[in-house]
Design an enzyme around this catalytic site. Structure first.
Site, PDB file in Angstrom:
ATOM      1  N   ASP A   1      40.050  27.365  71.969  1.00 50.83           N
ATOM      2  CA  ASP A   1      38.792  27.886  71.421  1.00 50.83           C
ATOM      3  C   ASP A   1      39.167  28.268  69.956  1.00 50.83           C
ATOM      4  O   ASP A   1      40.220  28.205  69.535  1.00 50.83           O
ATOM      5  CB  ASP A   1      38.054  28.815  72.101  1.00 50.83           C
TER       6      ASP A   1
ATOM      7  N   ASP B   1      28.216  26.061  70.109  1.00 55.82           N
ATOM      8  CA  ASP B   1      27.901  25.925  71.735  1.00 55.82           C
ATOM      9  C   ASP B   1      26.504  25.407  72.029  1.00 55.82           C
ATOM     10  O   ASP B   1      25.453  25.971  71.432  1.00 55.82           O
ATOM     11  CB  ASP B   1      27.899  27.125  72.327  1.00 55.82           C
TER      12      ASP B   1
END
Ligand SMILES: *[C@@H]1O[C@H](CO)[C@@H](O)[C@H](O)[C@H]1NC(C)=O
Ligand SMILES: *[C@@H]1O[C@H](CO)[C@@H](O)[C@H](O)[C@H]1NC(C)=O
Ligand SMILES: *[C@@H]1O[C@H](CO)[C@@H](O)[C@H](O)[C@H]1NC(C)=O
Ligand SMILES: *[C@@H]1O[C@H](CO)[C@@H](O)[C@H](O)[C@H]1NC(C)=O
Ligand SMILES: *[C@@H]1O[C@H](CO)[C@@H](O)[C@H](O)[C@H]1NC(C)=O
Ligand SMILES: *[C@@H]1O[C@H](CO)[C@@H](O)[C@H](O)[C@H]1NC(C)=O
Ligand SMILES: *[C@@H]1O[C@H](CO)[C@@H](O)[C@H](O)[C@H]1NC(C)=O
Ligand SMILES: *[C@@H]1O[C@H](CO)[C@@H](O)[C@H](O)[C@H]1NC(C)=O
Ligand SMILES: *[C@@H]1O[C@H](CO)[C@@H](O)[C@H](O)[C@H]1NC(C)=O
Ligand SMILES: *[C@@H]1O[C@H](CO)[C@@H](O)[C@H](O)[C@H]1NC(C)=O
Length: 497
Positions: A160, A220
């Protein structure tokens, strides 16, 4: 070699060092998988979309077992990925320690159990000082973390972008930061699929193919078909300086249109984990979502609770004809041929994709708010074949094409219920099921070469030379069709004379 005549290649040549050999092969140095992994997009499950931080050993292992029982592993979903919130910190030697309450036997135990099921185990970290959930991140600890994962038997890293200390803002800064982990994973000697999750920041589609196996190209996803959300401000991937989150299916899909040429075998644009089954979209909308992720060679990571899958959602995740599109050996992607905003503020679009075996797949999307009949003309479908180099009508235009509906063989809810309750028959390489498939027994590449009916869908008609194909589509639904060159009877007759 049809692909070679396509616009896609013209686009690819804009990679500084790409070139085309005399026999027409495109060479992009560094473009083939840097570690030999992921020549077709990865498939599996990740707990994040459905569970967030509410994770534990039981959930992971029960899910893995059900993926085997429901035939999902044998459809190709073989990575079981544990997302954020699994650690409780670092020990005094600086190594990550799993949360002892939720993972009481440690991670090697989990990895071993997953491997016992012939599946692979994935884990998560962030290229920052913390993960997004504020657990310790890997920035500055790359080799220690890679070493400990390798020692546990980890096969996959989702990496991430949170708390990156400002080491972003130019492609070089992001590349350098992500490259440290790439090198660290490589140094372990264990083959670990490297999945970059930097949300499209600093255009990873331009640089990440030399160091990773997939790269997120957008903020996202959230479980909405097309609802705009101000936390996902960009509508294009290029030049997006604030990727954000809460991006809808249509938002992410449309971002792919411009950057599709940046996917290639070994390194794919990642449209984020699937939401099918999470309840925010209709069955038709989930079909659009699943189809277009498959069409664009996105990784297919189930993002729902497998333990409570409904028959309808299992039938979507398990459609072999759509998965075969995703797993096609070409590693090619969809091209958006046109998109029109409709009066009601929705949109309609035509996407096409060339397959390894010379089939063409077309997707007609009705993302408007009422039922419409959409038409794909041969001229649009085969546009790239006509416009590569100097314009010449494509030979494909003079051919007839048999049309197969890739959703035509979707499992009925009754059949899916038998899979879920364990009464469905096993599937083998020689099974003649039209609805179920076993890629462990027969790879998608081999099944496609053998014209396996479960992979081809149902024949629904023929498109005449210079013709068109129309489909009447309900609001928020998709028509997904595989076009195969029809056997040319007139030619054959002449040949026989
Ligand atoms: C494990 O996690 C699942 C999903 O959040 C939860 O339903 C279950 O109660 C948890 N089990 C244990 C033993 O904590
Ligand atoms: C820290 O964790 C590593 C990896 O699990 C282990 O080898 C090491 O012994 C641990 N060190 C301490 C001080 O607990
Ligand atoms: C490490 O990188 C080299 C060079 O790209 C590659 O040949 C090798 O397979 C990689 N090893 C692992 C374990 O990924
Ligand atoms: C790609 O298609 C060609 C022609 O149909 C076939 O011979 C070849 O085996 C296919 N490649 C793979 C990896 O299946
Ligand atoms: C879409 O249609 C539904 C009824 O089918 C209606 O309630 C809704 O307001 C419409 N939305 C838009 C954006 O037109
Ligand atoms: C059959 O092939 C001939 C010669 O290639 C072509 O001109 C003709 O249009 C084709 N017919 C059909 C129905 O595809
Ligand atoms: C399994 O599901 C099918 C379809 O719903 C049903 O007919 C059958 O009775 C179920 N069998 C068992 C053992 O639950
Ligand atoms: C798929 O085939 C393998 C053998 O190749 C077998 O072990 C497995 O049980 C089959 N899976 C299903 C869902 O039938
Ligand atoms: C599937 O079909 C083929 C060809 O029609 C046949 O040879 C084979 O026995 C069939 N397999 C099963 C399991 O019915
Ligand atoms: C599969 O179908 C194609 C197109 O109809 C045909 O050319 C090919 O011979 C078939 N292959 C097999 C193994 O039947």
């Amino acid at each position: 070699m049809k692909l070679l005549r396509s616009l896609q290649l013209v686009a690819l040549t804009s990679f500084a060092s790409a070139y085309i050999t005399k026999d027409g092969k495109v060479i992009i140095p560094g473009a083939s998988s840097f570690n030999g992994l992921n020549l077709v997009p990865q498939m599996g499950w990740d707990n994040w979309n459905a569970f967030g931080c509410s994770i534990n050993e039981t959930l992971v292992l029960n899910t893995a077992q059900k993926m085997v029982d429901f035939g999902l592993r044998d459809l190709g979903y073989n990575y079981v990925v544990l997302d954020d919130c699994w650690s409780e910190g670092r020990n005094s030697s600086g190594y990550l320690v799993p949360n002892q309450k939720t993972f009481p036997h440690g991670m090697k135990y989990v990895a071993d159990k997953v491997h016992d099921l012939n599946m692979k185990f994935g884990m998560y970290s962030s290229a920052g000082i913390y993960t997004c959930g504020k657990y310790p991140g890997s920035l500055g600890y790359e080799q220690k973390d890679a070493d400990v994962w390798a020692s546990w038997g980890v096969d996959y890293l989702k990496y991430d972008n949170c708390y990156n200390q400002g080491q972003s803002g130019t492609p070089k800064l992001s590349f350098d930061r992500y490259n440290v982990m790439s090198q660290a994973l490589n140094k372990t000697g264990r083959k670990i699929l490297y999945s970059l999750c930097n949300w499209g920041d600093d255009n990873p589609f331009d640089w990440a193919y030399t160091i990773s196996n997939s790269y997120r190209m957008s903020g996202d996803i959230y479980d909405s078909f097309d609802r705009p959300d101000s936390r996902c401000p960009c509508t294009e991937a290029i030049g997006c300086s604030w990727p954000g989150f809460h991006c809808s299916v249509m938002n992410i899909l449309n971002k792919m249109a411009a950057i599709q040429s940046r996917s290639q075998p070994g390194a794919f644009n990642d449209m984020d984990m699937l939401e099918v089954g999470n309840g925010g979209q209709s069955d038709d909308e989930y079909k659009v979502h699943f189809s277009m992720w498959a069409m664009n060679s996105s990784p297919l990571l189930m993002g729902t609770n497998v333990l409570t899958l409904t028959p309808a959602n299992l039938a979507i995740y398990s459609n072999p004809a759509v998965i075969a599109l995703n797993q096609d050996p070409s590693g090619s992607v969809g091209i958006r041929k046109w998109r029109t905003i409709t009066k009601d503020g929705g949109e309609i679009a035509l996407w096409t994709r060339e397959m390894n075996n010379s089939d063409t797949v077309i997707a007609l999307i009705n993302a408007a708010n009422s039922t419409m009949t959409l038409t794909a003309t041969a001229a649009d479908i085969f546009l790239d074949q006509s416009t590569a180099g100097s314009f010449a009508p494509a030979p494909e235009l003079s051919e007839s094409w048999d049309v197969y509906d890739l959703w035509g063989n979707r499992m009925s809810n009754d059949e899916a219920a038998t899979v879920l309750n364990g009464t469905a028959p096993t599937i083998e390489a020689t099974s003649n099921s039209t609805t179920r498939y076993n890629a462990t027994a027969l790879s998608y590449a081999d099944g496609l070469n053998a014209n396996n009916t479960a992979l081809l869908g149902t024949k629904v008609g023929t498109m005449a030379p210079h013709g068109s194909w129309s489909a009447k589509l309900d609001r928020h639904s998709i028509g997904l069709f595989r076009l195969r060159q029809a056997s040319n009877n007139s030619k054959r007759k002449r040949d026989e004379l």
